[in-house]
Design an enzyme around this catalytic site. Structure first.
Site, PDB file in Angstrom:
ATOM      1  N   HIS A  11     -21.015 -70.510-106.557  1.00 20.17           N
ATOM      2  CA  HIS A  11     -20.546 -71.827-106.122  1.00 20.17           C
ATOM      3  C   HIS A  11     -21.705 -72.807-105.963  1.00 20.17           C
ATOM      4  CE1 HIS A  11     -22.073 -71.390-101.999  1.00 20.17           C
ATOM      5  NE2 HIS A  11     -21.658 -70.137-102.053  1.00 20.17           N
ATOM      6  N   ARG A  62     -15.451 -73.087-100.962  1.00 19.65           N
ATOM      7  CA  ARG A  62     -16.594 -73.505-101.780  1.00 19.65           C
ATOM      8  C   ARG A  62     -16.562 -72.902-103.181  1.00 19.65           C
ATOM      9  NH1 ARG A  62     -18.209 -70.122 -97.552  1.00 19.65           N
ATOM     10  NH2 ARG A  62     -19.658 -68.402 -97.995  1.00 19.65           N
ATOM     11  N   GLU A  89     -18.041 -63.995-100.092  1.00 24.88           N
ATOM     12  CA  GLU A  89     -19.448 -63.791 -99.775  1.00 24.88           C
ATOM     13  C   GLU A  89     -19.579 -62.602 -98.823  1.00 24.88           C
ATOM     14  OE1 GLU A  89     -22.392 -63.499-100.268  1.00 24.88           O
ATOM     15  OE2 GLU A  89     -23.247 -65.509-100.184  1.00 24.88           O
ATOM     16  N   HIS A 187     -19.772 -65.876-105.161  1.00 22.79           N
ATOM     17  CA  HIS A 187     -20.832 -66.102-104.191  1.00 22.79           C
ATOM     18  C   HIS A 187     -22.081 -65.300-104.546  1.00 22.79           C
ATOM     19  CE1 HIS A 187     -17.844 -67.973-101.446  1.00 22.79           C
ATOM     20  NE2 HIS A 187     -17.039 -67.176-102.120  1.00 22.79           N
TER      21      HIS A 187
END
Length: 254
Positions: A11, A62, A89, A187
């Site tokens: 991202h 995100r 993440e 991520h």
């Protein structure tokens, strides 16, 4: 000769990347720069002639906004998207919300590097009284998973890979083998897990790998899913180098 091609992108810069905070499962949005990075990443995909059949992303804003922004550039806004917590993440536990440089000044750069980049040392767990515990733990997006047993309070990279790779093996690989062209927007740490797996990297080598934000990278794989081309970035060398250096510098004391 390559049998499969898959594209991944970390991202774009998030609001908490900008503030140099440990983000993990906190749902920070993209910064203004992050939107620009995602836009540039989408343009790079379009310029390279990529079209996709399906995309995969995490449950975090995100990554989803990065994907949506990139697909607006490629003209594939109606692409089927599959979302999973397994691409989230890494969960930074008690470090969530702390400034990385301040944490380095307090605990030492080596300790922060271990927390950020070691393979199997998780940060301290997020306890129930942590300021972000309830907003993460009770978030509606997790109603269909992970289960109470699976829900992390903190994760090392090793633990992140252990929950990411089943999705790679059970969902993404069969789609690839069925001939689908796939884009993954996720991520730093969930993608590092996939990269480690594909490139058979050692636990030590993965500590030194920094993935830049918003720059797509390509893997070409043979019929046994072994890389013919590894991590080919769709960007000029100088831009990629600076972006990687920027990520590496986040854990240093000011």
């Amino acid at each position: 000769m390559s049998a499969y091609t898959i594209v991944m992108v970390r991202h774009g810069e998030s609001e908490w990347n900008l503030e140099n905070k440990f983000c993990g499962w906190f749902d920070a949005n993209l910064s203004e720069k992050g939107v620009q990075e995602a836009t540039a990443g989408g343009k790079a995909l379009k310029d390279a002639g990529f079209e996709f059949d399906v995309a995969h992303t995490s449950l975090l804003t995100r990554a989803q906004v990065t994907l949506k922004t990139a697909l607006e550039q490629t003209g594939q806004t109606d692409l089927p998207v599959e979302k999973t917590w397994r691409l989230n993440e890494r969960h930074y536990g008690a470090l969530t919300g702390l400034n990385k440089a301040e944490t380095a000044a307090k605990h030492g750069e080596e300790q922060v590097k271990i927390w950020r980049r070691s393979f199997d040392v998780p940060p301290p767990p997020m306890e129930g009284d942590h300021p972000y515990h309830d907003s993460i733990r009770n978030d509606e997006r997790y109603k269909d998973g992970p289960t109470d047993q699976e829900f992390p309070t903190c994760e090392s990279l090793k633990l992140t890979i252990e929950r990411t790779l089943p999705y790679w093996d059970d969902v993404i690989v069969p789609q690839m083998k069925a001939g689908k062209k796939i884009l993954i927007a996720a991520h730093g740490n969930s993608l590092r897990g996939i990269v480690k797996h594909l490139d058979s990297m050692s636990d030590t080598a993965i500590m030194e790998l920094n993935l830049p934000t918003g720059i797509p990278f390509v893997y070409e794989l043979d019929e046994n899913l072994k890389p013919v081309v590894s991590m080919k970035f769709l960007g000029d060398e100088e831009t990629v180098r600076k972006a990687i250096e920027s990520v590496a510098a986040q854990g240093k004391a000011k």
